[in-house]
Design an enzyme around this catalytic site. Structure first.
Site, PDB file in Angstrom:
ATOM      1  N   HIS A  81       0.808  -1.213   0.000  1.00 24.29           N
ATOM      2  CA  HIS A  81       0.000   0.000   0.000  1.00 24.29           C
ATOM      3  C   HIS A  81       0.844   1.268   0.000  1.00 24.29           C
ATOM      4  CE1 HIS A  81       0.828   0.708   4.321  1.00 24.29           C
ATOM      5  NE2 HIS A  81       0.743  -0.599   4.433  1.00 24.29           N
ATOM      6  N   ASP A  82       0.382   2.228  -0.777  1.00 29.28           N
ATOM      7  CA  ASP A  82       0.946   3.577  -0.818  1.00 29.28           C
ATOM      8  C   ASP A  82       2.347   3.644  -1.421  1.00 29.28           C
ATOM      9  OD1 ASP A  82      -1.298   4.911   0.691  1.00 29.28           O
ATOM     10  OD2 ASP A  82      -0.620   3.503   2.231  1.00 29.28           O
ATOM     11  N   GLY A 124       5.023  -1.030   2.759  1.00 32.65           N
ATOM     12  CA  GLY A 124       4.194   0.137   2.559  1.00 32.65           C
ATOM     13  C   GLY A 124       4.981   1.431   2.477  1.00 32.65           C
TER      14      GLY A 124
END
Length: 265
Positions: A122-123, A140
């Site tokens: 994520h991200d 992340g």
């Protein structure tokens, strides 16, 4: 159903698939997915979440794109995964959507070569023209600069940044930022030198490489503190602000000065 979509594929109502894209057998496409022109989706792929995929990508079988982030704080927010154009995404890759604790989007740019079993959490922000070899794992909030190369079985700690044109060798443990143009490997991670061969292959002139070698020596070979090395690099840039390597030196200087985790040294 379009001839470009296999009859066994499961396409949710609301999915936006360009008429020139192809979807293979038993693929599953969610309702908030957009797939661009001439992109091919292999057999048994699962593409879900709020995922946007640009044109001319080749996604091999068994990839999982757009699943919820592996973050205990995630509470079902409609975060996104955005993939650009002309990427090759090999078997069993897993790319997750973002979280609201960051910008809410995971981004993969254009013309990337992403080998089997790569995980992009994520991200993350992956630039353009990168190579991520088999089993490279991005935690992340990792940022990967343009033209960077990440070796197979390399793990990158959350929030780390890898600069443009850098290279991390096989099975490296990346827990600090890797400055642009550098070559690193190992566990613990060590800087092995300037990525000179990679720069030459990308058309860097001898003068540009020589200037970056001078900056490398300031950072890594003259026993200077980080502050002193940055000051010395600043003097190099100021001495020839419009020189052939000024932009390269400024990129390196800015990256090091902005590092939040500290750079590999």
């Amino acid at each position: 159903m379009s001839l470009s979509i296999h009859p066994t594929a499961v396409i949710a109502a609301g999915a936006d698939i360009d008429s020139s894209a192809t979807v293979g057998p038993y693929a599953v496409i969610g309702p908030h997915v957009r797939i661009g022109a001439r992109t091919s989706v292999g057999a048994h792929c699962v593409i879900e979440g709020h995922t946007s995929i640009g044109p001319d990508n080749r996604i091999f079988q068994f990839a999982s794109l757009g699943a919820a982030p592996q973050d205990k704080k995630y509470a079902g927010e409609p975060t996104r995964l955005v993939i650009g154009a002309r990427n090759t995404i090999r078997e069993f890759c897993t790319f997750n959507t973002g979280t609201v604790q960051d910008a809410g989007v995971t981004t993969v740019g254009d013309d990337n070569w992403i080998m089997a079993y790569v995980h992009i959490a994520h991200d993350c922000v992956v630039g353009h023209q990168t190579i991520l070899a088999n089993n490279a794992t991005l935690a992340g909030h990792v940022h990967i600069g343009d033209y960077a190369i990440i070796g197979g079985l390399t793990g990158i700690h959350q929030f780390c940044h890898v600069g443009a044109h850098a290279m991390a060798g096989f099975a490296s443990h990346v827990s600090q930022d890797v400055p642009p143009f550098m070559m690193v490997d190992g566990n613990p991670l060590a800087v092995r030198g300037l990525n000179s061969e990679g720069l030459r292959r990308r058309g860097f002139s001898q003068a540009r490489v020589a200037a970056l070698k001078q900056a490398y020596r300031l950072l890594y070979r003259q026993g200077l503190t980080l502050e002193a090395a940055l000051a010395a690099m600043g003097e190099l840039i100021a001495a020839d602000p419009n020189g052939i390597a000024a932009a390269d030196l400024q990129r390196l200087h800015s990256f090091v000065a902005a590092s939040q985790r500290g750079i590999a040294r």
